[in-house]
Design a protein around this motif. Structure first.
Motif, PDB file in Angstrom:
ATOM      1  N   LEU A 257       0.850  -1.195   0.000  1.00 52.90           N
ATOM      2  CA  LEU A 257       0.000   0.000   0.000  1.00 52.90           C
ATOM      3  C   LEU A 257       0.878   1.235   0.000  1.00 52.90           C
ATOM      4  N   ASP A 258       0.278   2.340  -0.463  1.00 49.45           N
ATOM      5  CA  ASP A 258       1.011   3.600  -0.484  1.00 49.45           C
ATOM      6  C   ASP A 258       0.206   4.602   0.354  1.00 49.45           C
ATOM      7  N   GLU A 259       0.757   4.980   1.498  1.00 48.23           N
ATOM      8  CA  GLU A 259      -0.008   5.814   2.434  1.00 48.23           C
ATOM      9  C   GLU A 259      -0.468   7.128   1.802  1.00 48.23           C
TER      10      GLU A 259
ATOM     11  N   ALA B 160      -9.643   5.696  -5.772  1.00 49.37           N
ATOM     12  CA  ALA B 160      -8.190   5.804  -5.965  1.00 49.37           C
ATOM     13  C   ALA B 160      -7.541   4.429  -5.967  1.00 49.37           C
ATOM     14  N   VAL B 161      -6.435   4.327  -6.709  1.00 46.28           N
ATOM     15  CA  VAL B 161      -5.572   3.145  -6.596  1.00 46.28           C
ATOM     16  C   VAL B 161      -4.725   3.359  -5.339  1.00 46.28           C
ATOM     17  N   ILE B 162      -4.771   2.420  -4.402  1.00 48.49           N
ATOM     18  CA  ILE B 162      -4.034   2.614  -3.136  1.00 48.49           C
ATOM     19  C   ILE B 162      -2.866   1.648  -2.982  1.00 48.49           C
ATOM     20  N   GLY B 163      -2.700   0.748  -3.945  1.00 44.90           N
ATOM     21  CA  GLY B 163      -1.577  -0.171  -3.810  1.00 44.90           C
ATOM     22  C   GLY B 163      -1.592  -1.232  -4.880  1.00 44.90           C
ATOM     23  N   GLU B 164      -0.722  -2.214  -4.724  1.00 45.82           N
ATOM     24  CA  GLU B 164      -0.692  -3.278  -5.721  1.00 45.82           C
ATOM     25  C   GLU B 164      -0.357  -4.615  -5.083  1.00 45.82           C
ATOM     26  N   VAL B 165      -0.636  -5.641  -5.842  1.00 42.09           N
ATOM     27  CA  VAL B 165      -0.371  -6.999  -5.393  1.00 42.09           C
ATOM     28  C   VAL B 165       1.042  -7.372  -5.847  1.00 42.09           C
ATOM     29  N   THR B 166       1.803  -8.005  -4.960  1.00 41.35           N
ATOM     30  CA  THR B 166       3.181  -8.368  -5.294  1.00 41.35           C
ATOM     31  C   THR B 166       3.422  -9.849  -5.008  1.00 41.35           C
ATOM     32  N   SER B 167       4.582 -10.305  -5.440  1.00 43.62           N
ATOM     33  CA  SER B 167       4.935 -11.695  -5.126  1.00 43.62           C
ATOM     34  C   SER B 167       5.866 -11.756  -3.918  1.00 43.62           C
ATOM     35  N   GLU B 168       6.187 -10.584  -3.355  1.00 38.46           N
ATOM     36  CA  GLU B 168       7.076 -10.583  -2.176  1.00 38.46           C
ATOM     37  C   GLU B 168       6.307 -10.959  -0.913  1.00 38.46           C
ATOM     38  N   ARG B 169       6.965 -11.648  -0.027  1.00 34.80           N
ATOM     39  CA  ARG B 169       6.405 -11.975   1.293  1.00 34.80           C
ATOM     40  C   ARG B 169       4.916 -12.311   1.260  1.00 34.80           C
ATOM     41  N   PRO B 170       4.544 -13.447   0.689  1.00 35.32           N
ATOM     42  CA  PRO B 170       3.121 -13.811   0.602  1.00 35.32           C
ATOM     43  C   PRO B 170       2.459 -13.806   1.985  1.00 35.32           C
ATOM     44  N   GLY B 171       1.268 -13.266   2.047  1.00 36.21           N
ATOM     45  CA  GLY B 171       0.526 -13.187   3.311  1.00 36.21           C
ATOM     46  C   GLY B 171       0.779 -11.892   4.074  1.00 36.21           C
ATOM     47  N   ARG B 172       1.735 -11.078   3.595  1.00 36.25           N
ATOM     48  CA  ARG B 172       2.107  -9.859   4.315  1.00 36.25           C
ATOM     49  C   ARG B 172       1.611  -8.612   3.608  1.00 36.25           C
TER      50      ARG B 172
ATOM     51  N   VAL C 140       2.490  -4.572   3.364  1.00 38.46           N
ATOM     52  CA  VAL C 140       3.506  -3.572   3.685  1.00 38.46           C
ATOM     53  C   VAL C 140       3.020  -2.219   3.178  1.00 38.46           C
ATOM     54  N   MET C 141       3.222  -1.163   3.967  1.00 36.55           N
ATOM     55  CA  MET C 141       2.813   0.161   3.501  1.00 36.55           C
ATOM     56  C   MET C 141       4.007   1.094   3.433  1.00 36.55           C
ATOM     57  N   ARG C 142       4.129   1.760   2.302  1.00 38.31           N
ATOM     58  CA  ARG C 142       5.113   2.824   2.157  1.00 38.31           C
ATOM     59  C   ARG C 142       4.518   4.045   2.859  1.00 38.31           C
ATOM     60  N   THR C 143       5.189   4.523   3.914  1.00 42.92           N
ATOM     61  CA  THR C 143       4.601   5.621   4.699  1.00 42.92           C
ATOM     62  C   THR C 143       4.816   6.955   4.008  1.00 42.92           C
ATOM     63  N   ARG C 144       4.140   7.964   4.508  1.00 41.10           N
ATOM     64  CA  ARG C 144       4.263   9.298   3.895  1.00 41.10           C
ATOM     65  C   ARG C 144       5.658   9.858   4.060  1.00 41.10           C
ATOM     66  N   PHE C 145       6.416   9.282   4.996  1.00 39.92           N
ATOM     67  CA  PHE C 145       7.781   9.767   5.214  1.00 39.92           C
ATOM     68  C   PHE C 145       8.787   8.965   4.417  1.00 39.92           C
ATOM     69  N   GLY C 146       8.297   8.043   3.587  1.00 40.26           N
ATOM     70  CA  GLY C 146       9.204   7.304   2.721  1.00 40.26           C
ATOM     71  C   GLY C 146       9.688   5.992   3.312  1.00 40.26           C
ATOM     72  N   GLY C 147       9.303   5.713   4.564  1.00 44.34           N
ATOM     73  CA  GLY C 147       9.698   4.436   5.169  1.00 44.34           C
ATOM     74  C   GLY C 147       8.715   3.338   4.811  1.00 44.34           C
ATOM     75  N   GLU C 148       8.826   2.235   5.494  1.00 45.43           N
ATOM     76  CA  GLU C 148       7.929   1.100   5.261  1.00 45.43           C
ATOM     77  C   GLU C 148       7.469   0.560   6.590  1.00 45.43           C
ATOM     78  N   ARG C 149       6.203   0.102   6.650  1.00 42.94           N
ATOM     79  CA  ARG C 149       5.804  -0.611   7.855  1.00 42.94           C
ATOM     80  C   ARG C 149       4.853  -1.746   7.505  1.00 42.94           C
ATOM     81  N   ILE C 150       4.857  -2.750   8.363  1.00 39.58           N
ATOM     82  CA  ILE C 150       3.937  -3.873   8.210  1.00 39.58           C
ATOM     83  C   ILE C 150       2.545  -3.405   8.656  1.00 39.58           C
ATOM     84  N   VAL C 151       1.510  -3.751   7.885  1.00 36.13           N
ATOM     85  CA  VAL C 151       0.120  -3.510   8.312  1.00 36.13           C
ATOM     86  C   VAL C 151      -0.463  -4.864   8.698  1.00 36.13           C
ATOM     87  N   ASP C 152      -0.696  -5.055   9.976  1.00 38.84           N
ATOM     88  CA  ASP C 152      -1.234  -6.336  10.431  1.00 38.84           C
ATOM     89  C   ASP C 152      -2.729  -6.178  10.668  1.00 38.84           C
TER      90      ASP C 152
END
Lengths: 356, 356
Positions: free
Chosen positions: A262-264, A319-331, A333-345
């Motif tokens: 996701l992209d915050e 709006a498009v808020i994100g995309e499906v990836t093949s990385e880390r299935p089941g997880r 991840v959100m790109r935060t507004r500050f450019g970092g990343e966090r897990i969304v559980d």
């Protein structure tokens, strides 16, 4: 005993004179008949389908003309307060089940409505709720065909609970589902997130905000029809109610065995709701919505899907808020507004009880 | 959000460790998933039909192979206490909706189950209720295909309420209904009246009786199949729940525009229940039943109907209790045990709140 809402009102019955609901109104006798005739049948008349039986009835051949599968879904509604900006428990109870049918690809056909009432509830309150159900069902093009009422003593429930159950038909060839997302697909929402959760919290008076944030509560079957036509490769839809967007993307990532990114910055959200969340320390990803779907579409259909949603009154802020990836299935991840990343559980505790 | 009970349990989930239900179990997050996986899916597994969607799904062609009309009915259950001799709220919730389908001539196919839980309820209590639902559904040959759970704060509901909604199929050519009684028809019940009402009152400890009267709570679809085969001219059936036999015969008299004449001496009733009613000043005609139907058959099929009912374990005490007349349409008259006559009207007040 089940009460079909098409039972003809017998001429001998009079309008209710009592101002509040009593235990006798749930007793199965003449007071209950009067309540049902006066409050329910008068609001729902013409919508039901059955003879005066203990059940509603539908012609199976007529259902088959509309599709090849029957969908069946239920939801209980305990929202507090009963009335809030943008809606009430009756509107919510109709929208919730209409939307649970529609996100599975089903055209809603009919709802049932079982109400549990606390002794002492004002009859006028019940009338308002039932009128709201009737209006919402009419707007959604769905019948409220059958129901039940129970009354419990003061203190045994809080005012009023409603359970709606819906049946709908899925057209042949349409196959959407939470296991169907594939890497590269786009994740779309149809508008501003978190309004319902914020509206309920604000209506409870926990925070005296100047802005009245309204619930987004709405029947989405029309919007969803539009989306299905515009994006025939549509993979899945889900309404983001309790547990918010976070619950839906986690279920999706797990069921489809994919990663979600996701992209915050792309999350559509009112500044008031974002401010609200900051003040209360809430995460907007977990806020409930009652008029928002999350949809996954193949990348090549993403523009068409977005255009179709935005052309609909309930999808203007899609709006498009994100995309499906093949990385880390089941997880997720959100790109935060500050450019970092966090897990969304998924939500671990409870954020807002009785949100719906 | 609706939870289909066939969702596969993900391997990562653990059995619940909490001993009581908390608000988090209704929050739409991971605690709710754990509760659903551990309590509901483990009990209902194998019974559901749907993919892991927000809805159960049924093939319409398969339904059409069984009949030409879909029946749809709902009922809320608020019985107090939750457990009583002969049953519990879970068994009642399954039987009630199975019977509402069956008395309309429908073969039950599937139920939904929406539960509202009070914070603090013991998880073991919930497990017992859910196991009882699963066992009863299995005995009735019906799936519990989808459901919903909500949790409200302590004091906002009394322990546990359940709403079940059912779908079933009515075979082509079968046409029973409350408008179809004709003068000369016989009125039959399948056994002893009033046991459920008496069992609940006794279980509440309002009266310390030595005899434990058991509720008659049972799924009647098997018995009803037998009756339909034996009496193809069958006019109508109705389960005599809230409001008792009196409510059913009054609805019948009004809808069919006929008189009904009952014979008090022919009413099958336990001496304990009659004694119970005398002590409390209750009229047994208004006592709730949860395993009793009233059926109307043409006079010439009455013997065959009675024989078929008596040959079934749930109909051993079946009896003809009256007949349909052309006198005083809309009225029910009973010949009393003393040879007099009295009008049997619908219950006016409330006799026993939270009887079902």
């Amino acid at each position: 005993m089940n009460i079909p809402f098409s039972t003809p009102t017998a001429a001998r019955r009079r309008p209710m004179t009592q101002k509040t609901v009593t235990l006798a109104h749930g007793g199965g006798g003449s007071a209950m008949r009067d309540l049902i005739d006066d409050v329910f049948l008068s609001a729902f008349s013409g919508e039901g389908r059955a003879a005066p039986e203990d059940q509603a009835r539908f012609d199976l051949a007529a259902l088959m003309a509309r599709g090849d599968r029957l969908a069946f879904t239920t939801d209980g509604f305990v929202v507090d307060p009963l009335f809030f900006p943008g809606g009430d428990i009756g509107k919510l109870a109709v929208c919730g089940t209409v939307n649970d049918l529609a996100v599975g690809g089903a055209t809603p056909v009919a709802l049932s409505c079982a109400i549990i009432i606390e002794e002492g509830l004002e009859v006028e309150t019940l009338r308002r709720v039932v009128r709201s159900m009737a209006e919402t069902a009419h707007a959604a093009g769905v019948a409220i065909a059958t129901g039940d009422t129970k009354v419990v003593a003061r203190g045994a429930c809080d005012k009023l609970f409603i359970t709606t159950t819906g049946i709908g038909v899925i057209r042949a060839g349409l196959d959407v589902g939470v296991t169907k997302a594939r890497p590269g697909d786009k994740v779309i929402v149809n508008g501003l997130l978190g309004d319902h959760g914020a509206a309920i919290l604000n209506a409870r008076g926990d925070l005296a905000l100047d802005t009245a944030i309204e619930s987004d509560c709405a029947p989405l079957n029309g919007l969803i029809d539009t989306l299905i036509s515009a994006a025939p490769g549509l993979r899945m839809m889900r309404d983001a109610t309790r547990g918010g967007i976070a619950a839906v993307v986690n279920e999706l990532a797990e069921a489809s065995k994919v990663g979600i990114r996701l992209d915050e910055l792309s999350l559509p959200m009112r500044p008031e709701v974002m401010g609200f969340c900051e003040i209360l320390g809430l995460d907007p990803l977990y806020l409930a919505n009652e008029g928002k779907i999350l949809a996954v579409v193949p990348a090549e259909e993403s523009d068409a899907a977005l255009a179709a949603l935005r052309a609909h009154p309930l999808g203007r802020e899609a709006a498009v808020i994100g995309e499906v990836t093949s990385e880390r299935p089941g997880r997720v991840v959100m790109r935060t507004r500050f450019g970092g990343e966090r897990i969304v559980d998924m939500l671990v505790g409870d954020q807002l009880p009785r949100i719906c």
